[in-house]
Scaffold this active site. Structure first.
Site, mmCIF file in Angstrom:
data_model
loop_
_atom_site.group_PDB
_atom_site.id
_atom_site.type_symbol
_atom_site.label_atom_id
_atom_site.label_comp_id
_atom_site.label_asym_id
_atom_site.label_seq_id
_atom_site.Cartn_x
_atom_site.Cartn_y
_atom_site.Cartn_z
ATOM 1 N N HIS A 61 31.648 -25.509 -34.962
ATOM 2 C CA HIS A 61 32.979 -25.362 -35.571
ATOM 3 C C HIS A 61 33.960 -26.271 -34.859
ATOM 4 O O HIS A 61 33.631 -26.886 -33.851
ATOM 5 C CB HIS A 61 33.426 -23.902 -35.587
ATOM 6 C CG HIS A 61 33.689 -23.295 -34.238
ATOM 7 N ND1 HIS A 61 32.687 -23.044 -33.327
ATOM 8 C CD2 HIS A 61 34.838 -22.894 -33.634
ATOM 9 C CE1 HIS A 61 33.206 -22.498 -32.232
ATOM 10 N NE2 HIS A 61 34.514 -22.407 -32.398
ATOM 11 N N HIS A 63 36.829 -26.027 -33.111
ATOM 12 C CA HIS A 63 37.656 -25.789 -31.924
ATOM 13 C C HIS A 63 37.349 -26.814 -30.830
ATOM 14 O O HIS A 63 36.202 -27.225 -30.649
ATOM 15 C CB HIS A 63 37.461 -24.361 -31.403
ATOM 16 C CG HIS A 63 38.090 -23.331 -32.311
ATOM 17 N ND1 HIS A 63 37.695 -22.016 -32.333
ATOM 18 C CD2 HIS A 63 39.089 -23.448 -33.220
ATOM 19 C CE1 HIS A 63 38.433 -21.353 -33.229
ATOM 20 N NE2 HIS A 63 39.274 -22.213 -33.783
ATOM 21 N N ASP A 65 37.075 -26.788 -27.669
ATOM 22 C CA ASP A 65 36.086 -26.516 -26.613
ATOM 23 C C ASP A 65 34.655 -26.642 -27.127
ATOM 24 O O ASP A 65 33.701 -26.464 -26.369
ATOM 25 C CB ASP A 65 36.327 -25.144 -25.960
ATOM 26 C CG ASP A 65 36.165 -23.976 -26.928
ATOM 27 O OD1 ASP A 65 36.742 -24.019 -28.027
ATOM 28 O OD2 ASP A 65 35.446 -23.020 -26.571
ATOM 29 N N HIS A 66 34.493 -26.996 -28.415
ATOM 30 C CA HIS A 66 33.160 -27.197 -28.987
ATOM 31 C C HIS A 66 32.921 -28.634 -29.447
ATOM 32 O O HIS A 66 31.792 -29.049 -29.599
ATOM 33 C CB HIS A 66 32.935 -26.218 -30.149
ATOM 34 C CG HIS A 66 32.994 -24.793 -29.704
ATOM 35 N ND1 HIS A 66 31.881 -24.005 -29.560
ATOM 36 C CD2 HIS A 66 34.047 -24.038 -29.294
ATOM 37 C CE1 HIS A 66 32.245 -22.809 -29.096
ATOM 38 N NE2 HIS A 66 33.567 -22.811 -28.937
ATOM 39 N N HIS A 118 34.855 -16.557 -37.643
ATOM 40 C CA HIS A 118 35.628 -17.101 -36.514
ATOM 41 C C HIS A 118 36.464 -18.276 -37.019
ATOM 42 O O HIS A 118 37.666 -18.362 -36.772
ATOM 43 C CB HIS A 118 34.660 -17.518 -35.414
ATOM 44 C CG HIS A 118 35.302 -18.135 -34.208
ATOM 45 N ND1 HIS A 118 36.109 -17.431 -33.356
ATOM 46 C CD2 HIS A 118 35.238 -19.394 -33.706
ATOM 47 C CE1 HIS A 118 36.522 -18.234 -32.373
ATOM 48 N NE2 HIS A 118 36.014 -19.430 -32.574
ATOM 49 N N ASP A 135 30.495 -19.576 -31.740
ATOM 50 C CA ASP A 135 31.395 -18.454 -31.440
ATOM 51 C C ASP A 135 31.307 -17.354 -32.496
ATOM 52 O O ASP A 135 32.268 -16.619 -32.720
ATOM 53 C CB ASP A 135 32.855 -18.942 -31.351
ATOM 54 C CG ASP A 135 33.128 -19.736 -30.086
ATOM 55 O OD1 ASP A 135 32.221 -19.881 -29.257
ATOM 56 O OD2 ASP A 135 34.274 -20.222 -29.942
ATOM 57 N N HIS A 173 29.495 -19.125 -25.271
ATOM 58 C CA HIS A 173 30.316 -18.658 -24.143
ATOM 59 C C HIS A 173 29.602 -17.593 -23.325
ATOM 60 O O HIS A 173 28.837 -16.790 -23.881
ATOM 61 C CB HIS A 173 31.639 -18.059 -24.638
ATOM 62 C CG HIS A 173 32.605 -19.055 -25.187
ATOM 63 N ND1 HIS A 173 33.509 -19.729 -24.399
ATOM 64 C CD2 HIS A 173 32.798 -19.498 -26.451
ATOM 65 C CE1 HIS A 173 34.233 -20.539 -25.164
ATOM 66 N NE2 HIS A 173 33.822 -20.427 -26.415
HETATM 67 FE FE FE Z 1 34.779 -21.391 -28.156
HETATM 68 ZN ZN ZN Z 2 35.861 -21.195 -31.147
#
Ligand code: FE
Ligand code: ZN
Length: 260
Positions: A61, A63, A65-66, A118, A135, A173
């Site tokens: 996805h 975001h 941090d990905h 998410h 996530d 995570h």
């Molecule tokens: Fe994340």
């Molecule tokens: Zn995320």
């Protein structure tokens, strides 16, 4: 790292990133792929001198941090980038919407699953008995509903829960211990949750990830996969007396988790 004994299967290991992200590194022979490289630097460090060729990047996805490391990894390695067509992913070369089967040279086939909730285009990747779910599903928990509805997320989780019990679950995570504290609040009398709390604490004390988990373990300990259990329904109804359907129970438990 992996329990698989299939000699054809790739090996998997986590590359820790940021505070609690895992970028999963898949390798077989000299071919490698990474899932959700939010940061290029730790991936570059893992690849340096390894002789590995980064063939593909799988993004679950949008975001940061990905996907934050995608651009630099593509520039350095020319890897193909697989990810959700419905989301804005830097350098996306293979847009996917779920239902496809993709082939990564050297690493084999992956089924692409649409698991919105998410985010609205969130994907999971399934290779044999290994699930890379970003996530969506966490150890003893699930992702926050940033873009999707409770009904979408409950449906996505139900489809993951329907996978074989020995499917390995590679989440993005390390949230398991915090999630288990919540799981124990929802179901104080669930012995599988108590056992997992002790196991997770021992793993973390040894400096190990609590992942991969398995679908079987999640079904026994993850409140978000247990919305039809009487104890979980009762806990949800203490928060929202009107919660009756599985989706309403899920929504009540998810809302409780947000403020736990
Ligand atoms: Fe994340
Ligand atoms: Zn995320």
């Amino acid at each position: 790292m992996t329990a698989s004994s299939d000699p054809e299967a790739f090996a998997v290991r986590p590359i820790p990133a940021f505070r609690d992200n895992y970028v999963w590194l898949l390798r077989r022979g000299d071919r490698a792929a990474v899932v959700d490289p939010g940061d290029a630097a730790p991936v570059e460090a893992a690849l340096a001198g390894s002789g590995l060729r980064l063939a593909a990047i799988l993004v679950t996805h949008h975001h940061a941090d990905h996907q934050g490391g995608v651009e630099r990894l593509v520039a350095g390695h020319g890897a193909a980038v697989f990810g959700p067509a419905a989301e804005s992913i830097t350098g996306l070369s293979r847009p996917l919407s779920g239902g496809e089967r993709i082939e990564i040279a050297g690493l084999g086939g992956f089924a692409v699953l649409a698991v919105p909730g998410h985010t609205r285009g969130h994907l999971a990747y399934l290779a044999g008995r290994r699930l890379f779910c970003g996530d969506t599903l966490f150890g003893a928990g699930c992702g926050r509903l940033f873009e999707g509805t409770p009904a979408q997320m409950a449906d996505s989780l139900a489809r993951l829960a329907a996978l074989p019990d020995d499917t390995e679950v590679y989440c993005a995570h390390e949230y398991t211990e915090a999630n288990l504290r919540f799981a124990a609040a929802v179901e104080p009398d669930n012995p599988a949750i108590r056992r997992r709390i002790a196991e997770a604490a021992a793993m973390r004390a040894r400096g190990e990830p609590t992942l991969p988990s398995t679908i079987g373990l999640e079904k026994a300990t993850n409140p978000f996969l247990r919305c039809d259990e009487p104890a979980v329904i009762a806990a949800a109804q203490r928060r929202d007396p009107a919660a009756a359907s599985a989706v309403e129970v899920f929504a009540a438990i998810r809302a409780w988790r947000n403020e736990f």
